[in-house]
Write a protein that holds these residues in place. Structure first.
Motif, PDB file in Angstrom:
ATOM      1  N   TYR A  62      -6.640   4.825  -2.523  1.00 17.35           N
ATOM      2  CA  TYR A  62      -6.377   6.009  -1.306  1.00 17.35           C
ATOM      3  C   TYR A  62      -5.892   6.834  -2.185  1.00 17.35           C
ATOM      4  O   TYR A  62      -5.514   6.802  -3.499  1.00 17.35           O
ATOM      5  CB  TYR A  62      -5.382   5.245  -0.168  1.00 17.35           C
ATOM      6  CG  TYR A  62      -4.582   4.733  -0.780  1.00 17.35           C
ATOM      7  CD1 TYR A  62      -3.154   5.177  -1.099  1.00 17.35           C
ATOM      8  CD2 TYR A  62      -4.438   3.482  -0.997  1.00 17.35           C
ATOM      9  CE1 TYR A  62      -1.996   4.723  -1.577  1.00 17.35           C
ATOM     10  CE2 TYR A  62      -3.357   2.518  -1.419  1.00 17.35           C
ATOM     11  CZ  TYR A  62      -2.104   3.281  -1.618  1.00 17.35           C
ATOM     12  OH  TYR A  62      -0.866   2.564  -2.060  1.00 17.35           O
ATOM     13  N   TYR A  86       3.864  10.297  -9.367  1.00 20.14           N
ATOM     14  CA  TYR A  86       3.013  10.635 -10.676  1.00 20.14           C
ATOM     15  C   TYR A  86       2.885  11.796 -10.976  1.00 20.14           C
ATOM     16  O   TYR A  86       3.335  12.720 -10.202  1.00 20.14           O
ATOM     17  CB  TYR A  86       1.612   9.896 -10.176  1.00 20.14           C
ATOM     18  CG  TYR A  86       1.478   8.552  -9.996  1.00 20.14           C
ATOM     19  CD1 TYR A  86       1.240   7.623 -10.985  1.00 20.14           C
ATOM     20  CD2 TYR A  86       1.783   7.899  -8.920  1.00 20.14           C
ATOM     21  CE1 TYR A  86       1.218   6.467 -10.958  1.00 20.14           C
ATOM     22  CE2 TYR A  86       1.653   6.776  -8.455  1.00 20.14           C
ATOM     23  CZ  TYR A  86       1.433   5.865  -9.704  1.00 20.14           C
ATOM     24  OH  TYR A  86       1.288   4.377  -9.044  1.00 20.14           O
ATOM     25  N   GLN A 114      -6.974   2.557  -8.787  1.00 24.32           N
ATOM     26  CA  GLN A 114      -5.909   1.511  -8.767  1.00 24.32           C
ATOM     27  C   GLN A 114      -5.704   1.212  -7.401  1.00 24.32           C
ATOM     28  O   GLN A 114      -5.533  -0.006  -7.014  1.00 24.32           O
ATOM     29  CB  GLN A 114      -5.076   1.906  -9.379  1.00 24.32           C
ATOM     30  CG  GLN A 114      -5.106   2.026 -11.238  1.00 24.32           C
ATOM     31  CD  GLN A 114      -3.878   2.617 -11.935  1.00 24.32           C
ATOM     32  OE1 GLN A 114      -2.812   3.205 -11.136  1.00 24.32           O
ATOM     33  NE2 GLN A 114      -4.028   2.774 -13.125  1.00 24.32           N
ATOM     34  N   LYS A 115      -5.649   2.290  -6.494  1.00 21.51           N
ATOM     35  CA  LYS A 115      -4.797   1.948  -5.224  1.00 21.51           C
ATOM     36  C   LYS A 115      -5.809   1.785  -4.173  1.00 21.51           C
ATOM     37  O   LYS A 115      -5.503   1.368  -3.146  1.00 21.51           O
ATOM     38  CB  LYS A 115      -3.856   3.330  -5.076  1.00 21.51           C
ATOM     39  CG  LYS A 115      -2.760   3.210  -6.087  1.00 21.51           C
ATOM     40  CD  LYS A 115      -1.918   4.430  -5.859  1.00 21.51           C
ATOM     41  CE  LYS A 115      -0.939   4.478  -6.638  1.00 21.51           C
ATOM     42  NZ  LYS A 115       0.342   3.497  -6.428  1.00 21.51           N
ATOM     43  N   PHE A 166      -5.827   6.829 -10.111  1.00 29.33           N
ATOM     44  CA  PHE A 166      -4.819   6.576  -9.181  1.00 29.33           C
ATOM     45  C   PHE A 166      -5.732   5.986  -8.180  1.00 29.33           C
ATOM     46  O   PHE A 166      -5.385   4.665  -7.489  1.00 29.33           O
ATOM     47  CB  PHE A 166      -4.168   7.655  -8.769  1.00 29.33           C
ATOM     48  CG  PHE A 166      -3.309   8.192  -9.874  1.00 29.33           C
ATOM     49  CD1 PHE A 166      -2.769   7.652 -11.059  1.00 29.33           C
ATOM     50  CD2 PHE A 166      -3.022   9.643  -9.707  1.00 29.33           C
ATOM     51  CE1 PHE A 166      -2.152   8.174 -11.950  1.00 29.33           C
ATOM     52  CE2 PHE A 166      -2.205  10.277 -10.773  1.00 29.33           C
ATOM     53  CZ  PHE A 166      -1.840   9.694 -11.934  1.00 29.33           C
ATOM     54  N   ASN A 219       2.908   6.696 -15.726  1.00 34.15           N
ATOM     55  CA  ASN A 219       2.437   7.477 -14.526  1.00 34.15           C
ATOM     56  C   ASN A 219       2.207   9.139 -15.105  1.00 34.15           C
ATOM     57  O   ASN A 219       2.256   9.821 -14.100  1.00 34.15           O
ATOM     58  CB  ASN A 219       3.904   7.421 -13.384  1.00 34.15           C
ATOM     59  CG  ASN A 219       3.792   6.091 -13.112  1.00 34.15           C
ATOM     60  OD1 ASN A 219       3.327   5.115 -13.111  1.00 34.15           O
ATOM     61  ND2 ASN A 219       4.612   6.151 -11.742  1.00 34.15           N
ATOM     62  N   ARG A 263       1.006  -1.055  -0.050  1.00 35.36           N
ATOM     63  CA  ARG A 263       0.111   0.036   0.141  1.00 35.36           C
ATOM     64  C   ARG A 263       0.857   1.252  -0.143  1.00 35.36           C
ATOM     65  O   ARG A 263       0.885   2.060   0.824  1.00 35.36           O
ATOM     66  CB  ARG A 263      -1.003  -0.040   1.259  1.00 35.36           C
ATOM     67  CG  ARG A 263      -1.945   0.951   1.221  1.00 35.36           C
ATOM     68  CD  ARG A 263      -2.770   0.856   2.553  1.00 35.36           C
ATOM     69  NE  ARG A 263      -3.635   1.849   2.845  1.00 35.36           N
ATOM     70  CZ  ARG A 263      -4.866   2.210   2.237  1.00 35.36           C
ATOM     71  NH1 ARG A 263      -5.244   1.388   1.456  1.00 35.36           N
ATOM     72  NH2 ARG A 263      -5.463   3.171   2.479  1.00 35.36           N
ATOM     73  N   LYS A 264       1.733   1.390  -1.030  1.00 39.58           N
ATOM     74  CA  LYS A 264       2.518   2.395  -1.125  1.00 39.58           C
ATOM     75  C   LYS A 264       2.043   3.763  -1.185  1.00 39.58           C
ATOM     76  O   LYS A 264       1.284   3.926  -1.976  1.00 39.58           O
ATOM     77  CB  LYS A 264       3.658   2.343  -2.185  1.00 39.58           C
ATOM     78  CG  LYS A 264       4.521   0.966  -2.190  1.00 39.58           C
ATOM     79  CD  LYS A 264       5.267   0.610  -3.377  1.00 39.58           C
ATOM     80  CE  LYS A 264       6.334   1.784  -3.506  1.00 39.58           C
ATOM     81  NZ  LYS A 264       7.064   1.345  -4.678  1.00 39.58           N
ATOM     82  N   TYR A 311       1.949   7.552  -2.394  1.00 38.75           N
ATOM     83  CA  TYR A 311       2.378   8.496  -3.737  1.00 38.75           C
ATOM     84  C   TYR A 311       2.080   9.697  -3.609  1.00 38.75           C
ATOM     85  O   TYR A 311       1.594  10.487  -2.636  1.00 38.75           O
ATOM     86  CB  TYR A 311       1.596   7.596  -4.802  1.00 38.75           C
ATOM     87  CG  TYR A 311       0.116   7.826  -4.828  1.00 38.75           C
ATOM     88  CD1 TYR A 311      -0.434   8.871  -5.859  1.00 38.75           C
ATOM     89  CD2 TYR A 311      -0.760   7.114  -4.165  1.00 38.75           C
ATOM     90  CE1 TYR A 311      -1.772   8.986  -6.009  1.00 38.75           C
ATOM     91  CE2 TYR A 311      -2.114   7.249  -4.112  1.00 38.75           C
ATOM     92  CZ  TYR A 311      -2.641   8.418  -5.100  1.00 38.75           C
ATOM     93  OH  TYR A 311      -4.182   8.540  -5.219  1.00 38.75           O
ATOM     94  N   ASP A 324       5.737   6.266  -4.558  1.00 40.63           N
ATOM     95  CA  ASP A 324       5.603   6.267  -5.944  1.00 40.63           C
ATOM     96  C   ASP A 324       5.566   7.694  -6.504  1.00 40.63           C
ATOM     97  O   ASP A 324       4.721   8.706  -5.655  1.00 40.63           O
ATOM     98  CB  ASP A 324       4.498   5.497  -6.338  1.00 40.63           C
ATOM     99  CG  ASP A 324       4.647   4.311  -6.250  1.00 40.63           C
ATOM    100  OD1 ASP A 324       5.925   3.872  -6.482  1.00 40.63           O
ATOM    101  OD2 ASP A 324       3.826   3.017  -6.358  1.00 40.63           O
TER     102      ASP A 324
END
Length: 398
Positions: A314, A244, A311-312, A308, A271, A41-42, A44, A242
Motif C-alpha cells: 500500500y 521514510y 514491501q508493504k 515501499f 529508510n 499494516r502500519k 507510513y 513509519d
C-alpha cells in the motif's frame, strides 16, 4: 504530566493553525489510537529531504564545499571525463550569459574549468601538489575553478531535464569510499549549519576571463534544521506511523544528515531512498546504478511503488515535499490522505498542488496543505504564506 502522543506538540510553534489541525486529525484517524489500526499494516509517511526537512540543499551545499576545499579524488583526465559526462554540447539557457551579456557554451566553459583544475592539481597540496590551499585561494585559477564549476551545475539544471544535472553532481564522488564520502558530508553539514543564511555571488577571475568570459553564480549559503519536522517525525513514530525519506540526492549523502542523532530526525539508514551509483572495489564509480530509476518527479512515484509498496502492499498516508521533484508522489497514491507542501512559491506541477491547497485552505477535507517559512531565518512561520529571501511581504502563491 504525560504527553499526549496522539497530537503534535505545541512547541515548536511554526505550524499554521490549520495545518496543525489537519495533521492531528490524520494522526487520530490512522495512528495507533484509531479503531482500525493494524500493527501488521502500519501506515507510513514519506518526506522529501532538501528544502523540506531542512532549509536549503545538502547536496548542492556539498558541491560548493567540495569545490571550495578541492575535495576530489580525480586526476585531470578523470575530472575532464566526469565534467562532460551526460552533458549535451551547445549553448546554455539564455539566462546563462557571462557578465558581458554573451551566451555561454559548454565547450568553452568546460575548457576553462579543465585548465583551472589541471593547474590546481599540479600546485595544490589538497590534490597532490605542494602548496597549501590557503596560499592559492586568491589565484585566478582557484577563482575560475570555483565560480565556473558551480556555474555549470546551475546551467545544467536550468537548461536540460533535471536528470542531467542531478546525476552529474554525484559523478564527482568517483573514487571515494562510502566512509570518505560520509566524512566529507558531515564536515559540509557542520560548516553550513554554522554559516549565516545569505545569498552571495561567486565571481570568477577578472585577470583571466578565459574562453567563456567572467561569470558570477549566486549561492544561498547556510542550512537549518526544521524543528517542526523533527518533532513531527517523533510524533508519527509515537503514533505507530513509519517514517521514510525519498530524495533526488544520492542516498548516502542524505543518510549522513537524516540518521545522525545530533540533528534529531533519527531516520534508519535503510529508510532513505535516493539516487545510486555503481561501486567498484568498495568505491563509487561515475556510472549510475543499472536499472535504478531516477528518483525525481514521476521517478519518486516509481521508487515508492518499486520499494515501499512492493514491501508493504500500500501507499503512504502522508507525503511532504517542496518542488516539482515531489509533486507526483504527493498525488499519485490513493492511500495518501495529505500532501504537505513546504511553500517555496513555485509554479509548475507543484504550483498546481499549491493552488488546490490555497483553494481548500482550512477545510477539514483538504487534500493538500501549504506550510510557509521565513527564508531569512530558515524557520516555519505559523502561516501558509512564505517570506522569500530578500523580500519584505509574505505571499501564498507564486
Amino acid at each position: 504530566m504525560a504527553i499526549n502522543t496522539s497530537v503534535l506538540p505545541d512547541q515548536p510553534a511554526g505550524w499554521s493553525a490549520a495545518n496543525r489541525r489537519a495533521i492531528n486529525q490524520l494522526l487520530q484517524s490512522v495512528g495507533n489510537c484509531s479503531a482500525g489500526y493494524d500493527p501488521a499494516r502500519k501506515p507510513y509517511a514519506v518526506f522529501d529531504w532538501d528544502n523540506t526537512c531542512i532549509m536549503n540543499d545538502t547536496e548542492e551545499s556539498l558541491l560548493l564545499y567540495q569545490a571550495d576545499n578541492l575535495l576530489f579524488k580525480l586526476t585531470p583526465a578523470e575530472f575532464a571525463e566526469v565534467l562532460r559526462q551526460g552533458v549535451p554540447e551547445g549553448v546554455f539557457h539564455p539566462d546563462y550569459t557571462n557578465l558581458d551579456g554573451q551566451p555561454v557554451a559548454m565547450a568553452e566553459l568546460a575548457a576553462d574549468i579543465d585548465e583551472a583544475y589541471a593547474w590546481l592539481y599540479a600546485h595544490c597540496a589538497a590534490l597532490g601538489g605542494t602548496q597549501p590551499l590557503a596560499e592559492l585561494r586568491a589565484s585566478p585559477q582557484f577563482q575560475n575553478f570555483r565560480a565556473k564549476f558551480y556555474y555549470l551545475y546551475g546551467a545544467l539544471c536550468d537548461t536540460y531535464p533535471m536528470e542531467v544535472g542531478y546525476k552529474w553532481i554525484i559523478y564527482f564522488y568517483k573514487n571515494f569510499t562510502p566512509a570518505e564520502l560520509q566524512a566529507m558530508v558531515a564536515d559540509s553539514i557542520a560548516y553550513n549549519l554554522a554559516e549565516s543564511l545569505h545569498q552571495a555571488a561567486i565571481p570568477s577571475s577578472e585577470q583571466q576571463p578565459g574562453r567563456a568570459g567572467r561569470v558570477a553564480p549566486v549561492h544561498f549559503y547556510g542550512m537549518r534544521v526544521h524543528a517542526e519536522i523533527v518533532a513531527l517525525m517523533a510524533t508519527l513514530r509515537a503514533n505507530g506511523i513509519d517514517v521514510y525519506v525519498s530524495t533526488a540526492s544520492i542516498d548516502d549523502v542524505v543518510r549522513v544528515f537524516a540518521t545522525n542523532p545530533l540533528y534529531g530526525y533519527n531516520i534508519p539508514a535503510e529508510n532513505v531512498l535516493g539516487l545510486k551509483l555503481e561501486m567498484a572495489d568498495g568505491k563509487y564509480t561515475n556510472v549510475y546504478k543499472k536499472d535504478w530509476h531516477f528518483n525525481w518527479g514521476p521517478g519518486k512515484t516509481i521508487g515508492i511503488r518499486n520499494v515501499f509498496v512492493a514491501q508493504k502492499g500500500y501507499g503512504p498516508a502522508l507525503v511532504f515535499g517542496d518542488s516539482d521533484g515531489d509533486a507526483w508522489m504527493m498525488k499519485d497514491f490513493a492511500d495518501t490522505r495529505l500532501g504537505v507542501i513546504i511553500n517555496r512559491l513555485h509554479a509548475g506541477v507543484i504550483g498546481q498542488n499549491s493552488l488546490q491547497a490555497a483553494t481548500t485552505l482550512g477545510q477539514p477535507d483538504a487534500r493538500f496543505l501549504l506550510q510557509g517559512r521565513d527564508e531569512h531565518t530558515g524557520c516555519f512561520n505559523a502561516d501558509e504564506r512564505t517570506l522569500k529571501y530578500g523580500q519584505t511581504e509574505v505571499r501564498l502563491l507564486a
